[in-house]
Scaffold this motif. Structure first.
Motif, PDB file in Angstrom:
ATOM      1  N   UNK A  27       0.825  -1.213   0.000  1.00  0.00           N
ATOM      2  CA  UNK A  27       0.000   0.000   0.000  1.00  0.00           C
ATOM      3  C   UNK A  27       0.850   1.251   0.000  1.00  0.00           C
ATOM      4  N   UNK A  28       0.196   2.380   0.289  1.00  0.00           N
ATOM      5  CA  UNK A  28       0.896   3.660   0.295  1.00  0.00           C
ATOM      6  C   UNK A  28       1.740   3.739   1.565  1.00  0.00           C
ATOM      7  N   UNK A  29       3.037   4.076   1.467  1.00  0.00           N
ATOM      8  CA  UNK A  29       3.875   4.146   2.667  1.00  0.00           C
ATOM      9  C   UNK A  29       3.498   5.333   3.535  1.00  0.00           C
ATOM     10  N   UNK A  30       3.856   5.264   4.819  1.00  0.00           N
ATOM     11  CA  UNK A  30       3.607   6.367   5.751  1.00  0.00           C
ATOM     12  C   UNK A  30       4.233   7.652   5.217  1.00  0.00           C
ATOM     13  N   UNK A  31       3.479   8.746   5.281  1.00  0.00           N
ATOM     14  CA  UNK A  31       4.005  10.016   4.794  1.00  0.00           C
ATOM     15  C   UNK A  31       3.916  10.139   3.279  1.00  0.00           C
ATOM     16  N   UNK A  32       3.391   9.079   2.611  1.00  0.00           N
ATOM     17  CA  UNK A  32       3.331   9.099   1.148  1.00  0.00           C
ATOM     18  C   UNK A  32       2.312  10.104   0.636  1.00  0.00           C
ATOM     19  N   UNK A  33       2.717  10.901  -0.348  1.00  0.00           N
ATOM     20  CA  UNK A  33       1.771  11.807  -1.000  1.00  0.00           C
ATOM     21  C   UNK A  33       1.348  11.154  -2.308  1.00  0.00           C
ATOM     22  N   UNK A  69       1.390   1.920  -9.711  1.00  0.00           N
ATOM     23  CA  UNK A  69       1.252   0.513  -9.331  1.00  0.00           C
ATOM     24  C   UNK A  69       0.915   0.373  -7.857  1.00  0.00           C
ATOM     25  N   UNK A  70       1.586   1.169  -7.029  1.00  0.00           N
ATOM     26  CA  UNK A  70       1.336   1.124  -5.580  1.00  0.00           C
ATOM     27  C   UNK A  70      -0.081   1.591  -5.259  1.00  0.00           C
ATOM     28  N   UNK A  71      -0.505   2.663  -5.940  1.00  0.00           N
ATOM     29  CA  UNK A  71      -1.844   3.186  -5.684  1.00  0.00           C
ATOM     30  C   UNK A  71      -2.908   2.190  -6.137  1.00  0.00           C
ATOM     31  N   UNK A  72      -2.679   1.557  -7.293  1.00  0.00           N
ATOM     32  CA  UNK A  72      -3.612   0.546  -7.781  1.00  0.00           C
ATOM     33  C   UNK A  72      -3.758  -0.569  -6.758  1.00  0.00           C
ATOM     34  N   UNK A  73      -2.614  -0.994  -6.214  1.00  0.00           N
ATOM     35  CA  UNK A  73      -2.612  -2.054  -5.215  1.00  0.00           C
ATOM     36  C   UNK A  73      -3.358  -1.617  -3.948  1.00  0.00           C
ATOM     37  N   UNK A  74      -3.103  -0.378  -3.533  1.00  0.00           N
ATOM     38  CA  UNK A  74      -3.741   0.149  -2.324  1.00  0.00           C
ATOM     39  C   UNK A  74      -5.253   0.263  -2.515  1.00  0.00           C
ATOM     40  N   UNK A  75      -5.667   0.566  -3.748  1.00  0.00           N
ATOM     41  CA  UNK A  75      -7.093   0.664  -4.058  1.00  0.00           C
ATOM     42  C   UNK A  75      -7.728  -0.725  -3.957  1.00  0.00           C
ATOM     43  N   UNK A  76      -7.094  -1.725  -4.568  1.00  0.00           N
ATOM     44  CA  UNK A  76      -7.612  -3.097  -4.521  1.00  0.00           C
ATOM     45  C   UNK A  76      -7.690  -3.612  -3.090  1.00  0.00           C
ATOM     46  N   UNK A  77      -6.667  -3.293  -2.294  1.00  0.00           N
ATOM     47  CA  UNK A  77      -6.591  -3.818  -0.923  1.00  0.00           C
ATOM     48  C   UNK A  77      -7.203  -2.855   0.083  1.00  0.00           C
TER      49      UNK A  77
END
Lengths: 198, 198
Positions: free
Chosen positions: A173-179, A186-194
């Motif tokens: 997912x999105x790391x702490x402090x991530x904007x 790819x990370x955002x897509x994953x964070x959306x799915x999860x």
């Protein structure tokens, strides 16, 4: 320069360190000889001693000077949880989070067929033996989130699931402090799915 | 982590190398332990051996395993010329040019009052003794063209001239392949002052 053998041997030995080229090795050798003789002697002893004393823990495969390492003999830790990491550095990083009280298995590498690194090189049989000791209930795959780490996690997951073990993977997912603007898609897509309910 | 003493000692010893921080030292230690045990043993032997065998040449102050180094005992070299350099690396660089057939004196440093490096730290008395052996006719100052190197050259030049020796300095000017547009003005000014008839 025939008589300089000891110096040349020292430079050659320093060159074998990762990230050290011929110029750096020469600079290190001259530094030790001229400015840090104690450091030179200390490095000599440390290398010889480490080579003689350090080997792999029979249980978790991490480096240790005993037959079984301190973490594995610690009865305060939860033997039902087994976290699989690629390297001792990864283990230390997880320990620093103070969120995991189970035990570890250190692969000392990752699957990489192109580099000729197969299952036997990441101690698969030792891992399977360790995970099927009757106490381990859940295996947490904490290999890196690189292509090779993901492939390793997939392979190990399939193998261990076949042994009837619960297999989990660190959350993505999105790391702490991530904007969001600067996080890769790819990370955002994953964070959306999860995504999780709050 | 009490039992990991050998590993910690190894990491600490590697950290003493110039340019190596805690992360690099840990990476080096793990690399040696996991992938290059021979290299670990070799580094141990090389350091211990170098510490035991290597000291300073009685004449030129360079590192050697003998009382007097190979260069100093080489009768093909011209004892009338003495080239003064800051470090063994500088000596090697001059040797690579194959333009100098005299002998050397290695200061093993440079004057740097701000860092507390005075004349005794660059072996001044040993140098004066070497230069006034009755054979040396010309002393070539080949310290670096940095502020500290220039100051060292000036100081040594005055001291050695007082002993009745001819003192010269490497020529300053535009380096080979230098384009005037990109050479600093100080260098061009110097090259203009030191211009030579062709």
């Amino acid at each position: 320069m025939k008589k300089q053998a000891s110096l040349e041997v020292l430079v050659e030995a320093l060159r074998r360190l990762p990230g050290v080229g011929p110029k750096s090795a020469q600079r290190m050798a001259y530094h030790l000889l001229q400015h840090d003789r104690d450091g030179l002697a200390a490095l000599g002893h440390a290398c010889s001693n480490a080579d003689a004393q350090i080997h792999h823990c029979e249980l978790c495969n991490n480096f240790t000077e005993s037959t079984v390492c301190e973490t594995c003999v610690n009865s305060d830790r939860d033997g039902e949880l087994l976290c699989i990491v690629e390297t001792p550095a990864d283990l230390l990083m997880i320990e620093q989070t103070m969120t995991f009280k189970g035990l570890y298995f250190v692969l000392m590498g990752r699957l990489s067929p192109l580099d000729g690194v197969g299952p036997q090189d990441i101690h698969l049989s030792k891992l399977v033996q360790r995970a099927t000791n009757g106490v381990v209930r859940e295996v947490i795959l904490a290999t890196n989130f690189t292509n090779e780490g993901e492939a390793t996690a997939h392979y190990l997951g399939e193998t261990l699931k076949a042994q009837g073990l619960a297999v989990t993977r660190l959350a993505r997912g999105v790391p702490l402090g991530g904007e969001l603007e600067y996080v890769d898609p790819g990370t955002i897509a994953r964070a959306m799915l999860d995504r999780r309910s709050t």
